[in-house]
Design an enzyme around this catalytic site. Structure first.
Site: not given
Ligand code: ZN
Ligand code: ADP
Length: 583
Positions: A416, A493
């Protein structure tokens, strides 16, 4: 099988045995009757004359039965004369127009019926339909709970969720105001998130704040063996609530009736469909001025039937997350309040309880209180908390999140931090509002929330930078832990980066392979040069990935800082990040 069930099945066997026995007796007697004595009509007349006949059974059959004074029965031919009955009566013979039933037959018949009835009752019982449930069709036990005791102060943390329901409270207090402005308020709100995060509690708090009755029912209460019962319960629930005017109706475990239909054959889906339809009908039935709000709760939003989530139904979705450090501190403080404590450092305990739900924190405090009481200790202290901690950890399923090792926490933190760092570096105009390693129910290990700058078009440069931000999670993992230790955490992602880059090359005219052409429009040409397109997408991503890594390496100190703070505090807000950069 428990004791009671064993006893029940014993009776079951006995009654089956009796039923079979009486059936056999009936068959045997009938068989005997068939071959029962036959006398010629003339012999019958002789019997009449000798007054040895007690009863004659006149039936509309070729043969009739005759009972002698001594109880014996025989058959003879039916004369079918018009005044047969009168003749007999004149002779002082009893006449019956029904078949004779001897004790030999009546007893088995009664036994058979009794055991059949008994078996039916037992079968109904064991299938879980208790008499109470059978009655349930017109008798739903939902009574309003008055909620003066609950308000927003009863819910610690979850500030965003509370903020999202504040207008609902105002609406419940004053529905006329909203309808005067023509404002359409949501009729249904969906709370979603892990078990024990306080969904029920927040729903109660909404009712409490607005000072309206609270009706709670669980989705599983609607799922019944009989088709139609669930639907009827839904209607009753709404009827009850509406009789009072304003209300909060809370449906826990909505998934029990609102699961996606998985393409046809699931048993009992008829019942679920009917129940769901009844719910949707009731919801569209009440109007804005009534001041009724239906709040439903589920652990997962993605399993629900989309019909439930459409506008006019449960169209406001509010995620209730696991508490982060600050929230855990508040929850612990709330539950320790009004309890005699000594030397308990709430902040430390909040730190030790990562990934605990509110319910689990509550039970931690409760276990500690029980231990203290058992020992007649004056105060709840750290030794009680320590023991309670092991009890609570052991008591919950082992796969739960508190077992997430520090290592995993670190990986998530760096992942993160990577997203956050790249946002700061390449998209400084996007507002970085929240970075957290608290997982969401959508399955991500954590998330970084940035609010994109408002603009009409997204240019090529911006799309590339979005891709870079998305790639940065994996890039940070690789840099910190090494190529061999990258994780599956970047799965989502990559879904997004792949979508963006392929749209750039095949739809937005931003690539080389097909230039300004649009792939979809070309589909009728049987264009099959997808290999080249995939190659271009891959090369684009690869080179952006290298760029991301070099940006991270240049600013590794900031990356470490963000990650370390995330491990500490679990959630960083915009101001925290600004402080970090300034420091
Ligand atoms: Zn991610
Ligand atoms: P859910 O409905 O999400 O499964 P509940 O609302 O039933 O969770 O929570 C169970 C209990 O856990 C609550 O009664 C309360 O004692 C405690 N709890 C959960 N979340 C919180 C919170 N945010 N603040 C205070 N107590 C909480």
């Amino acid at each position: 099988m428990d004791k009671k069930n064993k006893k029940n099945s014993k009776y079951m066997y006995i009654s089956i045995f009796i039923a079979i026995l009486s059936l056999i007796m009936l068959i045997v007697f009938n068989f005997n009757n068939k071959s029962s004595a036959y006398k010629l009509y003339v012999d019958f007349l002789k019997d009449i004359q000798s007054k040895s006949v007690s009863t004659v059974y006149i039936t509309n059959t070729p043969k009739i039965k005759v009972k002698m004074n001594d109880g014996n029965i025989y058959e003879t031919d039916n004369p079918r004369t018009n005044n047969f009955k009168e003749e007999l009566l004149k002779q002082g013979v009893k006449v019956s127009e029904n078949l004779p039933l001897s004790a030999k037959e009546t007893i088995p018949t009664i036994l058979l019926s009794a055991s059949l009835v008994f078996m039916a009752v037992m079968a109904i019982k064991s299938s879980g339909i208790s008499s109470k449930r059978l009655k349930g069709v017109d008798n739903l036990d939902v009574t309003a709970v008055s909620n003066v005791t609950y308000n927003f102060d009863s819910v610690a943390g979850n500030e965003e969720a509370k903020e999202s329901v504040k207008d609902i409270v105002d609406f419940l207090k004053n529905p006329e105001k909203y309808s005067a402005y023509g404002a359409r308020m949501p009729k249904g709100i969906m709370f979603y998130g892990e078990p024990g995060t306080g969904k029920t509690l927040l729903a109660k708090a909404v009712a409490g704040e607005a000072n309206v009755p609270f009706y709670a029912i669980s989705g599983s209460d609607f799922v019944q063996v009989y088709v139609g019962v669930g639907a009827s319960r839904v209607r009753q629930l709404f009827k009850k609530a509406r009789n009072h005017g304003k209300a909060v109706i809370f449906i826990d475990e909505i998934d029990a009736i609102g699961k996606k239909r998985d393409g046809g054959k699931t048993g009992g889906s008829d019942e679920k469909d009917q129940t769901l339809n009844a719910l949707l009908t009731e919801m569209s039935g009440f109007n804005e001025k009534e001041g009724i709000i239906v709040i439903a709760a589920t652990n997962r939003l993605d399993v629900l039937d989309p019909a439930l989530l459409r506008p006019g139904r449960f169209d406001r979705h509010i995620e209730i997350t696991l508490p982060d450090l600050a929230a855990r501190e508040k929850i612990l403080a709330l539950h320790l309040k009004n309890k005699p404590t000594m030397d308990i450092n709430i902040h430390d305990w909040a730190q030790k309880t990562s990934y605990f739900s509110g319910a689990k924190l509550e039970s931690l405090v409760n276990e500690a209180a029980i231990l203290a009481a058992k020992e007649d200790s004056k105060f709840i202290d750290n030794t009680h908390m320590d023991k309670a901690y092991s009890i609570v950890l052991a008591g919950y399923e082992k796969i739960e999140r508190n077992h997430i090792k520090d290592k995993d926490k670190k990986i998530t933190a760096y992942h993160e931090a990577g997203h956050a760092l790249l946002t700061l570096k390449v998209l400084p105009d996007d507002k970085l509002s929240k970075v957290t390693i608290i997982p969401t129910s959508k399955g991500a290990g954590g998330y970084t929330l940035s609010i994109p700058e408002d603009k009409l078009y997204q240019n090529k440069d911006y799309l590339k930078k979005r891709i870079m931000v998305l790639l940065a999670g994996r890039a940070a993992e690789e840099i910190i832990f090494g190529k061999e230790y990258i994780t599956t955490g970047a799965y989502n992602d990559f879904q997004q980066t792949t979508r963006i880059v392929s749209s750039m090359v095949t739809q937005y005219g931003m690539g080389e392979t097909i230039g300004l052409l649009n792939l979809e429009e070309l589909s009728h040409l049987n264009y099959s040069n997808t290999e080249d397109i995939i190659k271009e997408c891959k090369e684009t991503l690869d080179s952006l990935y290298e760029e991301v890594k070099s940006i991270i390496l240049k600013d590794k100190i900031l990356l470490d800082k963000i990650a370390e703070n995330l491990i500490q505090k679990e959630t960083l807000l915009e101001k925290d990040i600004k402080e970090l950069i300034a420091a």
